[in-house]
Design a protein around this motif. Structure first.
Motif, PDB file in Angstrom:
ATOM      1  N   UNK A  87       0.832  -1.205   0.000  1.00 49.82           N
ATOM      2  CA  UNK A  87       0.000   0.000   0.000  1.00 49.82           C
ATOM      3  C   UNK A  87       0.864   1.251   0.000  1.00 49.82           C
ATOM      4  N   UNK A  88       0.663   2.103  -1.007  1.00 47.78           N
ATOM      5  CA  UNK A  88       1.403   3.343  -1.049  1.00 47.78           C
ATOM      6  C   UNK A  88       2.835   3.215  -1.511  1.00 47.78           C
ATOM      7  N   UNK A  89       3.275   2.006  -1.920  1.00 48.59           N
ATOM      8  CA  UNK A  89       4.686   1.823  -2.250  1.00 48.59           C
ATOM      9  C   UNK A  89       5.100   2.631  -3.472  1.00 48.59           C
ATOM     10  N   UNK A 115      -2.709  14.588   6.881  1.00 42.71           N
ATOM     11  CA  UNK A 115      -2.176  15.082   5.605  1.00 42.71           C
ATOM     12  C   UNK A 115      -1.310  14.031   4.932  1.00 42.71           C
ATOM     13  N   UNK A 116      -0.530  13.298   5.722  1.00 38.60           N
ATOM     14  CA  UNK A 116       0.318  12.237   5.170  1.00 38.60           C
ATOM     15  C   UNK A 116      -0.544  11.162   4.506  1.00 38.60           C
ATOM     16  N   UNK A 117      -1.578  10.720   5.204  1.00 34.49           N
ATOM     17  CA  UNK A 117      -2.452   9.696   4.648  1.00 34.49           C
ATOM     18  C   UNK A 117      -3.128  10.185   3.366  1.00 34.49           C
ATOM     19  N   UNK A 118      -3.557  11.434   3.373  1.00 35.03           N
ATOM     20  CA  UNK A 118      -4.219  11.991   2.197  1.00 35.03           C
ATOM     21  C   UNK A 118      -3.263  12.100   1.010  1.00 35.03           C
ATOM     22  N   UNK A 119      -2.072  12.647   1.244  1.00 36.02           N
ATOM     23  CA  UNK A 119      -1.105  12.835   0.159  1.00 36.02           C
ATOM     24  C   UNK A 119      -0.639  11.511  -0.441  1.00 36.02           C
TER      25      UNK A 119
END
Length: 210
Positions: A141-143, A187-191
């Motif tokens: 996820x997100x990699x 913000x980190x999760x959103x970005x």
């Protein structure tokens, strides 16, 4: 008061979890669900802070139910060591934490509090093994996220998340108010288009920024 919804297809398990949560002075069980469909419906209706969710349930399993509750409530998944493959899917669905079914009452209450506080649950008994195996077996996820979209402060916060620190501990270490840390985490999760703090911890570890 932390509002909790209990979702498990075994009535005895629901009764036991309800008793444990209601005994804690800062927790209250607002509802119970016997399957995933009921869990989603009641979560939307009752708006609990935390859903304690079994994985294996009829009609709609806990993984599918967790995916439907993104933005509605944080989900604390109940699991056994034999549920590894299911837990990986729960991670991708956005579960905020994992709890072994044989966890004692004190640890259960502490886990609900952690998830309700937005800290997620990075439990040494479960999550270290899951993070390593998840990264090996599943698309990460997100990699593929572009970390350059993060500010330097957000990188610092992400690093601390990867080390399993709570918002309170991150605030102490970086000299920030806990509310400010929560804003950075959101913000980190959103970005990075992540659904949970656990996914952020995986990303941090995989990118070597812990």
């Amino acid at each position: 008061m932390i509002r909790v919804l209990i979702a498990d297809d075994h009535a005895a398990v629901r009764a036991g979890l309800t008793l444990i949560c209601d005994t804690a002075e800062d927790l209250t069980v607002v509802g119970e669900a016997a399957d995933g469909v009921e869990a989603v419906d009641k979560a939307i209706q009752l708006r609990p802070d935390v859903v304690v969710m079994d994985i294996r349930m009829p009609r709609l399993d806990g993984i599918a139910a967790t995916a439907k509750l993104t933005g509605v409530a944080d989900v604390l998944v109940l699991t056994t060591y034999g549920d590894d493959s299911h837990v990986f899917d729960a991670l991708a669905a956005g579960a905020a934490g994992f709890l072994l079914k044989d966890t004692d009452a004190e640890a259960l209450v502490a886990a609900v509090r952690e998830v309700a506080a937005g800290n997620g649950l990075i439990s040494p008994a479960v999550t270290r093994r899951l993070i390593a195996e998840f990264g090996r077996r599943r698309p990460r996820p997100g990699s593929q996220a572009d970390l350059s979209s993060l500010t330097q402060r957000e990188i610092e916060v992400l690093s601390h998340i990867g080390r399993g620190l709570s918002n309170a501990d991150i605030g102490k270490d970086l000299g920030m108010a806990e509310a400010t840390v929560k804003t950075h985490v959101s913000r980190i999760l959103s970005k990075l288009e992540l659904q949970s703090r656990v996914q952020a911890a995986i990303l941090a570890q995989e990118n070597g920024i812990t």
